[in-house]
Write an enzyme that holds these catalytic residues in place. Structure first.
Site, PDB file in Angstrom:
ATOM      1  N   HIS A  17     -10.301  -9.893  -4.838  1.00  0.00           N
ATOM      2  CA  HIS A  17      -8.945 -10.355  -4.547  1.00  0.00           C
ATOM      3  C   HIS A  17      -8.618 -11.670  -5.245  1.00  0.00           C
ATOM      4  O   HIS A  17      -7.456 -11.908  -5.608  1.00  0.00           O
ATOM      5  CB  HIS A  17      -8.746 -10.461  -3.030  1.00  0.00           C
ATOM      6  CG  HIS A  17      -8.660  -9.137  -2.352  1.00  0.00           C
ATOM      7  ND1 HIS A  17      -9.720  -8.596  -1.653  1.00  0.00           N
ATOM      8  CD2 HIS A  17      -7.664  -8.221  -2.301  1.00  0.00           C
ATOM      9  CE1 HIS A  17      -9.367  -7.407  -1.180  1.00  0.00           C
ATOM     10  NE2 HIS A  17      -8.134  -7.153  -1.558  1.00  0.00           N
ATOM     11  N   ASP A  41      -4.361  -4.485   3.803  1.00  0.00           N
ATOM     12  CA  ASP A  41      -5.422  -5.266   4.433  1.00  0.00           C
ATOM     13  C   ASP A  41      -5.107  -6.759   4.430  1.00  0.00           C
ATOM     14  O   ASP A  41      -5.816  -7.547   5.050  1.00  0.00           O
ATOM     15  CB  ASP A  41      -6.763  -5.032   3.731  1.00  0.00           C
ATOM     16  CG  ASP A  41      -6.679  -5.200   2.224  1.00  0.00           C
ATOM     17  OD1 ASP A  41      -6.072  -6.194   1.763  1.00  0.00           O
ATOM     18  OD2 ASP A  41      -7.213  -4.348   1.501  1.00  0.00           O
ATOM     19  N   ASP A  61       3.271  -1.329   1.545  1.00  0.00           N
ATOM     20  CA  ASP A  61       2.188  -0.356   1.549  1.00  0.00           C
ATOM     21  C   ASP A  61       2.731   0.949   2.110  1.00  0.00           C
ATOM     22  O   ASP A  61       3.765   0.976   2.785  1.00  0.00           O
ATOM     23  CB  ASP A  61       1.015  -0.862   2.400  1.00  0.00           C
ATOM     24  CG  ASP A  61      -0.313  -0.245   1.987  1.00  0.00           C
ATOM     25  OD1 ASP A  61      -0.281   0.805   1.312  1.00  0.00           O
ATOM     26  OD2 ASP A  61      -1.364  -0.801   2.325  1.00  0.00           O
ATOM     27  N   ASP A  96       8.158   2.998   2.621  1.00  0.00           N
ATOM     28  CA  ASP A  96       7.854   4.121   1.751  1.00  0.00           C
ATOM     29  C   ASP A  96       8.018   3.635   0.315  1.00  0.00           C
ATOM     30  O   ASP A  96       9.133   3.456  -0.172  1.00  0.00           O
ATOM     31  CB  ASP A  96       8.803   5.295   2.031  1.00  0.00           C
ATOM     32  CG  ASP A  96       8.416   6.553   1.258  1.00  0.00           C
ATOM     33  OD1 ASP A  96       7.852   6.404   0.151  1.00  0.00           O
ATOM     34  OD2 ASP A  96       8.671   7.656   1.748  1.00  0.00           O
ATOM     35  N   ASP A 114      -2.040  -3.366  -5.752  1.00  0.00           N
ATOM     36  CA  ASP A 114      -3.341  -3.145  -5.109  1.00  0.00           C
ATOM     37  C   ASP A 114      -3.379  -1.713  -4.579  1.00  0.00           C
ATOM     38  O   ASP A 114      -3.810  -1.464  -3.454  1.00  0.00           O
ATOM     39  CB  ASP A 114      -3.551  -4.161  -3.986  1.00  0.00           C
ATOM     40  CG  ASP A 114      -5.011  -4.275  -3.569  1.00  0.00           C
ATOM     41  OD1 ASP A 114      -5.877  -3.761  -4.301  1.00  0.00           O
ATOM     42  OD2 ASP A 114      -5.291  -4.877  -2.513  1.00  0.00           O
TER      43      ASP A 114
END
Length: 245
Positions: A17, A41, A61, A96, A114
């Protein structure tokens, strides 16, 4: 692990990261608005929030359950500064991505990918890099993980295709990589700058400390440094020739 692929290990997630976020955040002069694609995360968001001048980090996400799962079983977000009460973090609502990317009117200085490698992402969400280039502010940068760096046929062809796709959408493409031990391969990263040329010269340790929040960084694990930066950007000439950079 998801579908047989490693996502991260807490022993060395800081390596992945930090390399994903710190190089572009260092070289961007005013990274006020940051979008993270994937990153449920919140470990990339943690590093983005360390950069001085970052006013907002938005996470897009596919599945909000990722944040809940990691928060419940792996990470205590209250110790990382990326919990829901952080006023600079916008990541509480499920988005979405397939609908968000083509339609958003928001603009960002930095977009951090990511999710998956560029070629695979383009096959799932056509014209992804074009959409990102559209909502990058002038001088902005898109950085993403780019799969395995290898001279072997399939990974190399995938990287070559990703570089070609990047070059159509953004300028001044960077490719760099570093062996992440829990992945058991050299992790590749790609970045492209919009309307500006930026050379990834070795950062000054003193200047690096000034640009990032030193107090936040002391709570992270030591890794990214001028020496690591130099190693990450020291690509095998055969790879550079093969992918056209």
């Amino acid at each position: 692990w998801i579908d047989g692929w490693p996502q991260f290990a807490m022993l060395d997630e800081h390596q992945y990261h930090q390399l994903l976020t710190h190089p572009v955040l260092y070289y961007h002069p005013r990274p006020e608005e940051v979008l993270i694609l994937g990153g449920g995360d919140r470990l990339a968001a943690r590093r983005a929030l360390m950069r001085r001048g970052v006013e907002r980090v938005k996470i897009a996400d596919w599945d909000a359950a990722v944040t809940a799962l990691v928060g419940a079983h792996i990470v205590d977000y209250t110790t990382l500064g990326v919990s829901d009460d952080n006023p600079r973090l916008e990541g509480r609502n499920e988005i979405d991505v397939s609908e968000y990317l083509p339609t958003t009117e928001e603009r960002f200085d930095v977009v951090i990918g990511d999710l998956t490698d560029v070629s695979t992402l383009e096959s799932i969400l056509p014209n992804t890099t074009d959409h990102i280039a559209r909502f990058l502010k002038p001088g902005g940068v898109f950085v993403t993980q780019a799969g395995e760096m290898s001279l072997a046929g399939p990974p190399l062809k995938l990287l070559e295709a990703s570089v070609a796709t990047f070059k159509k959408a953004v300028q001044n493409v960077w490719v760099y990589g570093y062996p992440i031990k829990s992945f058991a391969y050299t992790q590749c990263f790609m970045a492209g700058w919009k309307d500006r040329r930026v050379e990834p010269g070795v950062p000054s340790q003193r200047d690096f400390g000034r640009r990032f929040d030193a107090a936040a960084m002391t709570r992270d694990r030591r890794f990214y440094s001028p020496a690591i930066h130099r190693a990450a950007f020291s690509l095998d000439p055969a790879i550079k020739d093969a992918i056209g950079i």
